[in-house]
Structures are given as structure tokens and as C-alpha cells.
Enzyme design. Structure first.
Site, mmCIF file in Angstrom:
data_model
loop_
_atom_site.group_PDB
_atom_site.id
_atom_site.type_symbol
_atom_site.label_atom_id
_atom_site.label_comp_id
_atom_site.label_asym_id
_atom_site.label_seq_id
_atom_site.Cartn_x
_atom_site.Cartn_y
_atom_site.Cartn_z
ATOM 1 N N SER A 1 38.786 33.731 34.096
ATOM 2 C CA SER A 1 39.859 33.096 33.317
ATOM 3 C C SER A 1 40.245 33.934 32.105
ATOM 4 O O SER A 1 41.412 33.951 31.703
ATOM 5 C CB SER A 1 39.426 31.700 32.861
ATOM 6 O OG SER A 1 39.245 30.867 33.971
ATOM 7 N N ARG B 1 29.490 35.080 40.864
ATOM 8 C CA ARG B 1 30.223 36.310 41.163
ATOM 9 C C ARG B 1 29.308 37.519 41.154
ATOM 10 O O ARG B 1 29.378 38.372 42.033
ATOM 11 C CB ARG B 1 31.346 36.519 40.122
ATOM 12 C CG ARG B 1 32.505 35.575 40.292
ATOM 13 C CD ARG B 1 33.351 35.508 39.045
ATOM 14 N NE ARG B 1 32.620 34.892 37.954
ATOM 15 C CZ ARG B 1 33.137 34.543 36.810
ATOM 16 N NH1 ARG B 1 34.403 34.786 36.556
ATOM 17 N NH2 ARG B 1 32.413 33.972 35.883
HETATM 18 P P1 ADP Z 1 32.448 28.367 32.099
HETATM 19 O O1 ADP Z 1 33.136 28.399 30.773
HETATM 20 O O2 ADP Z 1 31.484 27.233 32.264
HETATM 21 O O3 ADP Z 1 31.899 29.681 32.589
HETATM 22 P P2 ADP Z 1 34.619 28.775 33.913
HETATM 23 O O4 ADP Z 1 35.853 27.952 33.925
HETATM 24 O O5 ADP Z 1 34.753 30.192 33.491
HETATM 25 O O6 ADP Z 1 33.619 27.961 33.052
HETATM 26 O O7 ADP Z 1 33.915 28.772 35.352
HETATM 27 C C1 ADP Z 1 33.479 27.594 35.972
HETATM 28 C C2 ADP Z 1 32.676 27.943 37.209
HETATM 29 O O8 ADP Z 1 33.474 28.663 38.118
HETATM 30 C C3 ADP Z 1 31.459 28.837 36.956
HETATM 31 O O9 ADP Z 1 30.437 28.464 37.846
HETATM 32 C C4 ADP Z 1 31.943 30.201 37.293
HETATM 33 O O10 ADP Z 1 30.877 31.045 37.709
HETATM 34 C C5 ADP Z 1 32.848 29.880 38.460
HETATM 35 N N1 ADP Z 1 33.874 30.901 38.623
HETATM 36 C C6 ADP Z 1 34.677 31.421 37.690
HETATM 37 N N2 ADP Z 1 35.504 32.346 38.210
HETATM 38 C C7 ADP Z 1 35.188 32.433 39.536
HETATM 39 C C8 ADP Z 1 35.648 33.243 40.630
HETATM 40 N N3 ADP Z 1 36.584 34.165 40.463
HETATM 41 N N4 ADP Z 1 35.096 33.047 41.843
HETATM 42 C C9 ADP Z 1 34.130 32.125 42.003
HETATM 43 N N5 ADP Z 1 33.628 31.347 41.018
HETATM 44 C C10 ADP Z 1 34.153 31.497 39.800
#
Ligand code: ADP
Length: 159
Positions: free
Chosen positions: A129, A91
Site C-alpha cells: 500500500s 510476501r
Molecule cells: P498492516 O498495516 O497490518 O501491514 P496492510 O494493509 O499493509 O496492513 O496489510 C494487511 C495484510 O495484507 C497483511 O497480512 C499483509 O501481509 C497482507 N498484504 C499486503 N500486501 C499484500 C500483497 N501484495 N499480497 C499479499 N498480501 C498482502
């Protein structure tokens, strides 16, 4: 050889941003395994079973996407499922710095693995999230940040 990618994350909960990354990666791989990583010593907001059920629902018509849970190192899971690629979304530059370190360390630990990054769609850049959880926790409407195919009434703080 089958091109298997894993998309690891906590997905607490799985958002439209995650959904978009997976959908855009489908043409690139033969199989994408969404790996919900968990730590039994850490409390998540939504239970693991719910998170897995929701992601399964989103991709129920997509045979190339699977959902698994895993506790431990991502590279161990890659070996277990024979994955050659780790898919991640980017992002911001902060994401880049964080992801760079993880990807370089993963590459040291498992040289055959390649991390593949997709830049987020501009409209998904601010979605994460943790903000979505806060909206739900305080009774706000988070539906525009969650996959449209899901039943929004299930996203209640007590579920
Ligand atoms: P983590 O706890 O490993 O960061 P997440 O569930 O927050 O896990 O995110 C998993 C993946 O999805 C990561 O690569 C994160 O950068 C990507 N991600 C999270 N939110 C978004 C978004 N809004 N758009 C694109 N990629 C996202």
C-alpha cells in the site's frame, strides 16, 4: 460452529494483493470480516470511510465477506465478533518475521485464536500500500495495483 476469520490491516489503500488473499480464503471460511484497523492519533492517506467504501464495493457480490473498522487490539475485535482465525498474507521473509511475532503474541493473549497465512501470488509480491500511495500522491497510474472493479478516478491525492 461457524468458521469466522478476520483479515486485519490498514488497507490504505486496499490493493490487488489484498483482494487476492481474501478471494483465495473464501472457500476456507464461512465468513471473512475485513477489519480496517485505525488509530485516531495517526493520520492515514485515505479517509477511513473511503477505504471501507472501496472494500465494500469490491466484495458487494460476496455475501461471506464483511467490512468493519476497529480501533484497538486485534484480539479484542476477534472476541467481539467471535472469530477463531486471523488471516494474513505473506510476501517475503521480512513479512514472515514480522507476522510470526504478532501471531505468537496474539496466541498468548487469546489462546483459542489461530493465525492462518497465505503466501502471496508471485505477481503480487512487490505490491504494498505504501508504494501504491506514493504513485497516487505523485499523479502516476496505480490502476494495475488496485482492484479492477473500482473507479480509478476516485484515487486522487486530495480524496
Ligand atoms: P498492516 O498495516 O497490518 O501491514 P496492510 O494493509 O499493509 O496492513 O496489510 C494487511 C495484510 O495484507 C497483511 O497480512 C499483509 O501481509 C497482507 N498484504 C499486503 N500486501 C499484500 C500483497 N501484495 N499480497 C499479499 N498480501 C498482502
Amino acid at each position: 460452529m461457524e468458521r469466522i476469520a478476520i483479515f486485519p490491516g490498514s488497507f490504505d489503500p486496499f490493493t490487488v494483493g489484498h483482494e487476492s488473499i481474501v478471494n483465495r480464503a473464501i472457500p476456507l471460511f464461512d465468513k471473512i470480516i475485513i477489519m480496517i484497523g485505525y488509530n485516531s492519533n495517526k493520520q492515514s492517506f485515505f479517509p477511513l470511510e473511503k477505504r471501507a467504501k472501496w472494500i465494500n464495493e469490491v466484495f458487494k457480490n460476496e455475501p461471506r465477506v464483511e467490512v468493519e473498522t476497529h480501533e484497538g487490539l486485534t484480539v479484542d475485535f476477534c472476541k467481539q465478533v467471535n472469530a477463531g482465525y486471523i488471516l494474513r498474507g505473506l510476501r517475503t521473509s521480512a513479512d514472515f518475521e514480522y507476522e510470526r511475532a504478532i501471531a505468537q503474541i496474539n496466541k498468548k493473549m487469546l489462546p483459542q485464536i489461530e493465525s492462518v497465512f497465505l503466501l502471496t501470488m508471485p505477481e503480487h509480491t512487490p505490491i504494498n500500500s505504501s508504494i501504491v500511495r506514493d504513485i497516487i500522491r505523485h499523479g502516476g497510474d496505480a490502476s494495475m495495483f488496485l482492484p479492477a472493479s473500482l473507479n480509478m478516478s476516485e484515487f486522487k491525492p486530495d480524496k
